[in-house]
Design an enzyme around this catalytic site. Structure first.
Site, PDB file in Angstrom:
ATOM      1  N   HIS A   1      -3.443  -8.687   3.992  1.00 24.46           N
ATOM      2  CA  HIS A   1      -2.073  -8.498   3.304  1.00 24.46           C
ATOM      3  C   HIS A   1      -0.801  -8.581   4.595  1.00 24.46           C
ATOM      4  O   HIS A   1      -1.578  -8.093   5.788  1.00 24.46           O
ATOM      5  CB  HIS A   1      -2.011  -6.731   3.024  1.00 24.46           C
ATOM      6  CG  HIS A   1      -2.499  -6.190   4.242  1.00 24.46           C
ATOM      7  ND1 HIS A   1      -1.066  -4.884   4.318  1.00 24.46           N
ATOM      8  CD2 HIS A   1      -3.240  -4.812   4.597  1.00 24.46           C
ATOM      9  CE1 HIS A   1      -1.984  -4.143   5.603  1.00 24.46           C
ATOM     10  NE2 HIS A   1      -3.718  -3.909   5.891  1.00 24.46           N
TER      11      HIS A   1
ATOM     12  N   ASP B   1       1.585  -7.441   4.656  1.00 19.44           N
ATOM     13  CA  ASP B   1       2.731  -5.846   4.881  1.00 19.44           C
ATOM     14  C   ASP B   1       2.822  -4.464   5.943  1.00 19.44           C
ATOM     15  O   ASP B   1       1.579  -4.834   6.093  1.00 19.44           O
ATOM     16  CB  ASP B   1       3.257  -4.804   3.956  1.00 19.44           C
ATOM     17  CG  ASP B   1       1.636  -4.652   3.376  1.00 19.44           C
ATOM     18  OD1 ASP B   1       0.891  -4.766   2.837  1.00 19.44           O
ATOM     19  OD2 ASP B   1       1.781  -3.786   2.882  1.00 19.44           O
TER      20      ASP B   1
ATOM     21  N   ASP C   1      -3.503  -4.347  12.096  1.00 20.01           N
ATOM     22  CA  ASP C   1      -3.139  -4.101  10.223  1.00 20.01           C
ATOM     23  C   ASP C   1      -2.409  -4.251  10.053  1.00 20.01           C
ATOM     24  O   ASP C   1      -1.198  -3.741   9.922  1.00 20.01           O
ATOM     25  CB  ASP C   1      -3.688  -2.466  10.193  1.00 20.01           C
ATOM     26  CG  ASP C   1      -3.395  -1.782   9.127  1.00 20.01           C
ATOM     27  OD1 ASP C   1      -4.486  -2.732   8.084  1.00 20.01           O
ATOM     28  OD2 ASP C   1      -3.291  -0.409   8.846  1.00 20.01           O
TER      29      ASP C   1
ATOM     30  N   GLU D   1       0.188  -3.789   0.316  1.00 17.49           N
ATOM     31  CA  GLU D   1      -0.971  -2.766   0.319  1.00 17.49           C
ATOM     32  C   GLU D   1      -0.683  -1.279   1.192  1.00 17.49           C
ATOM     33  O   GLU D   1      -1.659  -0.305   0.617  1.00 17.49           O
ATOM     34  CB  GLU D   1      -2.303  -3.662   1.273  1.00 17.49           C
ATOM     35  CG  GLU D   1      -3.507  -2.861   1.109  1.00 17.49           C
ATOM     36  CD  GLU D   1      -3.483  -1.898   2.771  1.00 17.49           C
ATOM     37  OE1 GLU D   1      -4.877  -1.313   2.188  1.00 17.49           O
ATOM     38  OE2 GLU D   1      -2.964  -1.671   3.136  1.00 17.49           O
ATOM     39  N   GLU D   2      -0.093  -1.209   2.176  1.00 18.46           N
ATOM     40  CA  GLU D   2      -0.060   0.459   3.027  1.00 18.46           C
ATOM     41  C   GLU D   2       0.378   1.462   1.957  1.00 18.46           C
ATOM     42  O   GLU D   2       0.404   2.427   1.813  1.00 18.46           O
ATOM     43  CB  GLU D   2       1.018   0.366   4.068  1.00 18.46           C
ATOM     44  CG  GLU D   2       0.103  -0.914   4.737  1.00 18.46           C
ATOM     45  CD  GLU D   2      -0.612  -0.326   5.795  1.00 18.46           C
ATOM     46  OE1 GLU D   2      -1.238   0.726   5.251  1.00 18.46           O
ATOM     47  OE2 GLU D   2      -1.053  -0.718   6.665  1.00 18.46           O
TER      48      GLU D   2
END
Length: 266
Positions: free
Chosen positions: A87, A89, A120, A151-152
């Site tokens: 991901h 974001d 991350d 995703e976050e």
């Protein structure tokens, strides 16, 4: 040139692309601008195409940053297909005063770089890109590449894949959303403790009842009932054992008067 030497020759370019990507504050949370998220998306699309991926699509879902879906066909019909996930974001940086360097200015540190979202999950995206480059865009397996953009915070994509299984069909998945034990030590994480979400419905009386007459059989408070249902040990501790009657007092079980005895008939 062997594979290790090929990777070594690519590292400078991959590091430069990682710096470009982490300099984009792609925070997909409410209240943050959407433009940086779009910029990160567009940069990754360009990088994938530059690495030889011809089929790159954009998956748009309601109230969700766009998902990048790319595909590299298998070299032979019976070759397996691997799905690569990541991901683009990142989490908001929060209060920037404790940061040792600006969160969106990639800064060299011992063993790597420091920036918001570099672990991350943007460095893991560059790993996928490195795989494509080291094989010249033609790896020995088929690839499906899924790069999520929200995703976050969470999004409609959380529940989407089961509704479109053909798009995500594969023989194996590599979920590149973890870290290494230490810099320079490749780490394969095979399992994590998960999380579960449950809804517990407790039904009790519509109105208070006298605890002396009804308290043992009918819980008045849903919280107390839920605690007993969810924690057997607490429920066991909550039972009161009736001890012997005091000296000079006789104890008798009384049944009748039209009041049912708990666990027995009227």
């Amino acid at each position: 040139m062997d594979l290790g030497s090929r990777v070594d020759t690519l590292m400078d370019g991959l590091t430069a692309d990682l710096k470009r990507l982490t300099a984009i504050p792609s925070v997909a949370f409410p209240g943050f601008p959407a433009e940086p998220v779009r910029l990160a998306h567009d940069l990754l699309v360009d990088l994938l195409r530059g690495a030889g991926v011809e089929r790159v699509e954009r998956l748009d879902l309601p109230d969700t940053a766009p998902v990048i879906v790319a595909e590299v066909p298998p070299p032979v019909p019976d070759a397996p297909t691997v799905l690569l996930y990541g991901h683009y974001d990142v989490q908001p940086p929060g209060d920037e005063s404790p940061w040792l360097s600006p969160p969106f200015e990639p800064t060299p540190v011992e063993g790597g770089l420091r920036a918001r979202g570099i672990a991350d999950d943007k460095s893991n995206l560059i790993v996928h890109l490195g795989v494509l480059r080291v094989y010249g865009g033609r790896p020995p397996t088929g690839l499906r590449i899924v790069l999520e953009g929200q995703e976050e915070y969470g999004s409609a994509f959380d529940d989407y894949p089961p509704t479109d299984p053909a798009r995500f069909a594969c023989d194996a998945m590599v979920i590149a959303d973890m870290g290494n034990l230490r810099p320079g030590s490749p780490t394969l994480t095979t399992g994590l403790r998960g999380a579960s979400e449950v809804v517990v419905e407790v039904r009790t009386l519509d109105e208070p009842r006298h605890s002396g007459e009804f308290g043992g059989a009918a819980p008045r408070r849903p919280a107390r009932a839920a605690e007993g249902a969810g924690h057997p040990a607490r429920r066991a501790r909550g039972r009161r054992r009736r001890g012997p009657a005091p000296r000079g007092v006789e104890r008798h079980d009384i049944h009748g008067g039209g009041v049912p005895h708990p666990g027995r008939g009227p």
